[in-house]
Write a protein that holds these residues in place. Sequence first.
Motif, mmCIF file in Angstrom:
data_model
loop_
_atom_site.group_PDB
_atom_site.id
_atom_site.type_symbol
_atom_site.label_atom_id
_atom_site.label_comp_id
_atom_site.label_asym_id
_atom_site.label_seq_id
_atom_site.Cartn_x
_atom_site.Cartn_y
_atom_site.Cartn_z
ATOM 1 N N PHE A 1 0.851 -1.182 0.000
ATOM 2 C CA PHE A 1 0.000 0.000 0.000
ATOM 3 C C PHE A 1 0.888 1.232 0.000
ATOM 4 O O PHE A 1 1.847 1.300 0.771
ATOM 5 C CB PHE A 1 -0.896 -0.003 1.245
ATOM 6 C CG PHE A 1 -1.867 -1.146 1.262
ATOM 7 C CD1 PHE A 1 -3.108 -1.034 0.647
ATOM 8 C CD2 PHE A 1 -1.544 -2.344 1.884
ATOM 9 C CE1 PHE A 1 -4.009 -2.095 0.651
ATOM 10 C CE2 PHE A 1 -2.440 -3.415 1.897
ATOM 11 C CZ PHE A 1 -3.671 -3.285 1.278
ATOM 12 N N TYR A 2 0.564 2.182 -0.865
ATOM 13 C CA TYR A 2 1.372 3.400 -0.979
ATOM 14 C C TYR A 2 0.440 4.605 -1.102
ATOM 15 O O TYR A 2 -0.685 4.486 -1.575
ATOM 16 C CB TYR A 2 2.330 3.304 -2.170
ATOM 17 C CG TYR A 2 1.640 3.153 -3.511
ATOM 18 C CD1 TYR A 2 1.454 4.257 -4.344
ATOM 19 C CD2 TYR A 2 1.174 1.916 -3.943
ATOM 20 C CE1 TYR A 2 0.809 4.133 -5.563
ATOM 21 C CE2 TYR A 2 0.524 1.783 -5.159
ATOM 22 C CZ TYR A 2 0.357 2.896 -5.962
ATOM 23 O OH TYR A 2 -0.289 2.766 -7.171
ATOM 24 N N PRO A 3 0.907 5.778 -0.650
ATOM 25 C CA PRO A 3 0.033 6.953 -0.582
ATOM 26 C C PRO A 3 -0.456 7.509 -1.916
ATOM 27 O O PRO A 3 -1.644 7.804 -2.051
ATOM 28 C CB PRO A 3 0.866 7.989 0.164
ATOM 29 C CG PRO A 3 1.860 7.184 0.952
ATOM 30 C CD PRO A 3 2.157 5.993 0.098
ATOM 31 N N ALA A 4 0.434 7.698 -2.898
ATOM 32 C CA ALA A 4 -0.009 8.361 -4.128
ATOM 33 C C ALA A 4 0.910 8.072 -5.301
ATOM 34 O O ALA A 4 2.133 8.201 -5.182
ATOM 35 C CB ALA A 4 -0.091 9.875 -3.908
ATOM 36 N N ALA A 5 0.305 7.715 -6.419
ATOM 37 C CA ALA A 5 1.060 7.464 -7.648
ATOM 38 C C ALA A 5 1.794 8.734 -8.084
ATOM 39 O O ALA A 5 1.313 9.845 -7.862
ATOM 40 C CB ALA A 5 0.112 7.007 -8.752
ATOM 41 N N SER A 6 2.944 8.543 -8.700
ATOM 42 C CA SER A 6 3.721 9.628 -9.319
ATOM 43 C C SER A 6 4.331 10.617 -8.329
ATOM 44 O O SER A 6 4.747 11.699 -8.722
ATOM 45 C CB SER A 6 2.887 10.369 -10.369
ATOM 46 O OG SER A 6 2.408 9.453 -11.331
ATOM 47 N N THR A 7 4.390 10.252 -7.041
ATOM 48 C CA THR A 7 5.122 11.071 -6.079
ATOM 49 C C THR A 7 6.519 10.456 -5.932
ATOM 50 O O THR A 7 6.705 9.276 -6.245
ATOM 51 C CB THR A 7 4.402 11.116 -4.715
ATOM 52 O OG1 THR A 7 4.217 9.781 -4.251
ATOM 53 C CG2 THR A 7 3.051 11.822 -4.827
ATOM 54 N N PRO A 8 7.517 11.233 -5.499
ATOM 55 C CA PRO A 8 8.894 10.710 -5.497
ATOM 56 C C PRO A 8 9.085 9.386 -4.749
ATOM 57 O O PRO A 8 9.660 8.449 -5.290
ATOM 58 C CB PRO A 8 9.705 11.845 -4.855
ATOM 59 C CG PRO A 8 8.911 13.078 -5.129
ATOM 60 C CD PRO A 8 7.462 12.646 -5.093
#
Length: 160
Positions: free
Chosen positions: A43-50
């Motif tokens: 699970f990850y917070p947001a696509a295309s963030t560093p």
Amino acid sequence: MQDVTDNQRLSPGDTAPDFTLPDADGKDVSLADYRGRKVIVYFYPAASTPGCTKQACDFRDNLAELDGAGIDVIGISPDKPAKLAKFRDAEQLTFPLLSDPDRSVLTAWGAFGEKTMYGKTVTGVIRSTFLVDETGKIEVAQYNVRATGHVAKLRRDLSV
């Protein structure tokens, strides 16, 4: 008594909460589709963030070794399928990215709730990684993982 703000966290031996979510192309993907193989669900917070890009690319770059060990990979975030498709195409990701905009799956897995960010308590996605075994049981549950170096550590832990 557990504090109401505590997340219900999963532990090794727990049954992985089932889900069916749309992928970047809007096609439904279910955890049940992976029975008989091990699967990393992260699970990850947001696509295309560093940080999320670094983590996704690390999984992409280690996919052959993980696959060779009989382990598939699924990434889940609150992003809509169109944003996931853009992220997948930009980074040439070859594993499913699933959309959980209402955060129900994130919550069921304990990957959404209070976390500390830059010294403040906020509510959001808790970067988490799980290894689900062939029968649907949690084998590894890691919360608050780092985006950088996490996949290498996971491979060491799993001897992959």
